[in-house]
Design an enzyme around this catalytic site. Sequence first.
Site, mmCIF file in Angstrom:
data_model
loop_
_atom_site.group_PDB
_atom_site.id
_atom_site.type_symbol
_atom_site.label_atom_id
_atom_site.label_comp_id
_atom_site.label_asym_id
_atom_site.label_seq_id
_atom_site.Cartn_x
_atom_site.Cartn_y
_atom_site.Cartn_z
ATOM 1 N N SER A 138 0.828 -1.201 0.000
ATOM 2 C CA SER A 138 0.000 0.000 0.000
ATOM 3 C C SER A 138 0.867 1.256 0.000
ATOM 4 O O SER A 138 1.786 1.384 0.823
ATOM 5 C CB SER A 138 -0.876 -0.055 1.265
ATOM 6 O OG SER A 138 -1.573 1.143 1.454
ATOM 7 N N HIS A 218 -10.066 10.868 -7.897
ATOM 8 C CA HIS A 218 -9.910 12.288 -8.234
ATOM 9 C C HIS A 218 -9.624 12.517 -9.706
ATOM 10 O O HIS A 218 -9.440 13.652 -10.134
ATOM 11 C CB HIS A 218 -8.825 12.928 -7.364
ATOM 12 C CG HIS A 218 -9.269 13.052 -5.953
ATOM 13 N ND1 HIS A 218 -10.090 14.062 -5.517
ATOM 14 C CD2 HIS A 218 -9.083 12.234 -4.893
ATOM 15 C CE1 HIS A 218 -10.362 13.883 -4.242
ATOM 16 N NE2 HIS A 218 -9.775 12.785 -3.844
ATOM 17 N N LYS A 249 -17.469 12.959 -7.363
ATOM 18 C CA LYS A 249 -16.579 14.107 -7.489
ATOM 19 C C LYS A 249 -16.798 14.714 -8.882
ATOM 20 O O LYS A 249 -17.821 15.368 -9.083
ATOM 21 C CB LYS A 249 -15.161 13.702 -7.112
ATOM 22 C CG LYS A 249 -15.118 13.459 -5.582
ATOM 23 C CD LYS A 249 -13.881 12.897 -4.973
ATOM 24 C CE LYS A 249 -14.107 12.652 -3.477
ATOM 25 N NZ LYS A 249 -13.050 11.915 -2.808
HETATM 26 C C1 PLP Z 1 -13.237 10.861 -1.718
HETATM 27 C C2 PLP Z 1 -12.297 9.665 -1.853
HETATM 28 C C3 PLP Z 1 -12.785 8.352 -1.793
HETATM 29 C C4 PLP Z 1 -14.198 8.063 -1.403
HETATM 30 O O1 PLP Z 1 -15.079 8.321 -2.439
HETATM 31 P P1 PLP Z 1 -16.603 8.704 -2.076
HETATM 32 O O2 PLP Z 1 -17.342 8.410 -3.307
HETATM 33 O O3 PLP Z 1 -16.587 10.139 -1.648
HETATM 34 O O4 PLP Z 1 -16.992 7.814 -0.938
HETATM 35 C C5 PLP Z 1 -11.926 7.312 -2.087
HETATM 36 N N1 PLP Z 1 -10.633 7.527 -2.388
HETATM 37 C C6 PLP Z 1 -10.118 8.779 -2.401
HETATM 38 C C7 PLP Z 1 -8.690 8.957 -2.747
HETATM 39 C C8 PLP Z 1 -10.927 9.873 -2.123
HETATM 40 O O5 PLP Z 1 -10.408 11.096 -2.087
#
Ligand code: PLP
Length: 405
Positions: A138, A218, A249
Site C-alpha cells: 500500500s 480524483h 466528485k
Molecule cells: C473521496 C475519496 C474516496 C471516497 O469516495 P466517495 O465516493 O466520496 O466515498 C476514495 N478515495 C479517495 C482517494 C478519495 O479522495
Amino acid sequence: MNYNNFFKDALGGLKAEGRYRVFANLERIVGEFPRAWLHTGNGEEPRKITVWCSNDYLGMGQHPKVLDAMQAEITGQGGGAGGTRNISGSNHVHVALEEELASLHGKEAALLMTSGYVANWTTLSTLGSKLPDCVIISDAFNHNSMIEGMRHSKAERRIWKHNDLEHLEQILADLGPNRAKIVAFESVYSMDGDIAPIGKILDLCEKYNALSYLDEVHAVGMYGPHGGGVAERDGVMDRVDIVQGTLAKAFGVIGGYIAGKSEIVDFVRSFGNGFIFTSSHPPSIAAGALASIRHLKESNVEREAQKERAETLRQRMRDAGLPVMDAPSHIVPLMVGDAAMCKEASDRLLYDHDIYVQPINYPTVPRGTERLRFTPGPLHNDELIDHLINSLLTVWSQLGIQKAA
Ligand SMILES: *Cc1c(COP(=O)(O)O)cnc(C)c1O
C-alpha cells in the site's frame, strides 16, 4: 463508567488541538455554481459566498443533462430502488450504468457500489481476506477507505514510500513471484495534487506477478480523452487489473465502483459483503451519473476549461508571492504550516471576504503541513480569482503567514 463525560472529554481534546470539525452549512444554487448560500444560524440571513473547495470539479452536479435525467427517472420510477441488488433492487439503469463504467475504463465488467469509500473498503477487504496468504502493498499516502479495507481483510500489509518505485520493487522482490500480492495506489493524490507514475508501477506489478489496484477517484471525468482517468491519459488503462472510482466528485452525483476483468468483478459481486448486504441507489442517482459520464466521455470543454483555470490560479498565486505548492494536477494547495493559523485564515476568508475554503489539518495531512486546498473549476471566472488573490494577501498579512521563499 460515565459515558457522557467520556464523549465530552474526547471532543474537548479535539477542540484543544484545533481539530474539531465545523461544517459550513451551505445551500447550493442551480445556475450559479460556484456560488452558494451560507447559513450562519444566529437568526441571520444567509450570505452568498464562493465555494473554492468543491470536489464537484466541473460543476456537473448542476448540469442540465444530469438534472433532466434524474428528474425523468424520479417521475418514471419514483424514489428508492426497493432493495439490495439481489432482492428486487437491480434496476435497468443500474445495469446500464455498470456497462457504461466498464466501457469508460475499457474493462469487461464493472460493479456499482454505495460510494467510493465502500468500493475501496469492500474490494480490498474481500480480495485481501479471500486470496490465500495475500499481502497488500500500500502506498503510504493511500486514502482512509483503502486503509480500513486492508485492515479489515487482516491480510499482511506492507507500506511503500509514497510514489517510490525503488522501495516498491524491493518489497515485491522480497515477497517473490509466488505469493498473492495486491499493489494498491491512487492516481491523483488529492491533498498534494501529485500524480503516480502509473505505467512504471504497472511494469513492476507485471514483473513480480502482482494484481494492480488503482484508485482513480480524483481523476475520473478529469483526465484522459474520455474522462477515463490518468491511466487513460497515459495509455496504460488496459494494464490495470482493478480500477476504482467515484460518481461523487467530477461526475457530480454519488456512488462508487470498480471495473476490471469479469472474473474479478464477479468475485467481488459474489463475496463482497459491503456490496451484497446494502440497498442499491435510487434509479434517479444512477441515471444522473450515467448522463454525466456520457457527457464527459464526449465533451472535453469542461476538462480543458478546468485545466486552464487551475493553471491561471496557480500562476496568479505565484505572482502574488503566495506559497502555492507545485502540483501537476487540477488541485492547488496553498501551504500554511500551522493548524490554528490555517483554521483562522479559513475563518477570515469566509467571514470577511465571502470565500469558502476548508482548512486541511492533521490527520488528513501530516502536522506542520496544514494547508488550504483550492479546487478551481471552469466557472471560477477572472473576477472571482482577482477577489480571491486580494483577499488572500490581506489575510496573509493580517496573520503574518509566511509568503513564498
Ligand atoms: C473521496 C475519496 C474516496 C471516497 O469516495 P466517495 O465516493 O466520496 O466515498 C476514495 N478515495 C479517495 C482517494 C478519495 O479522495
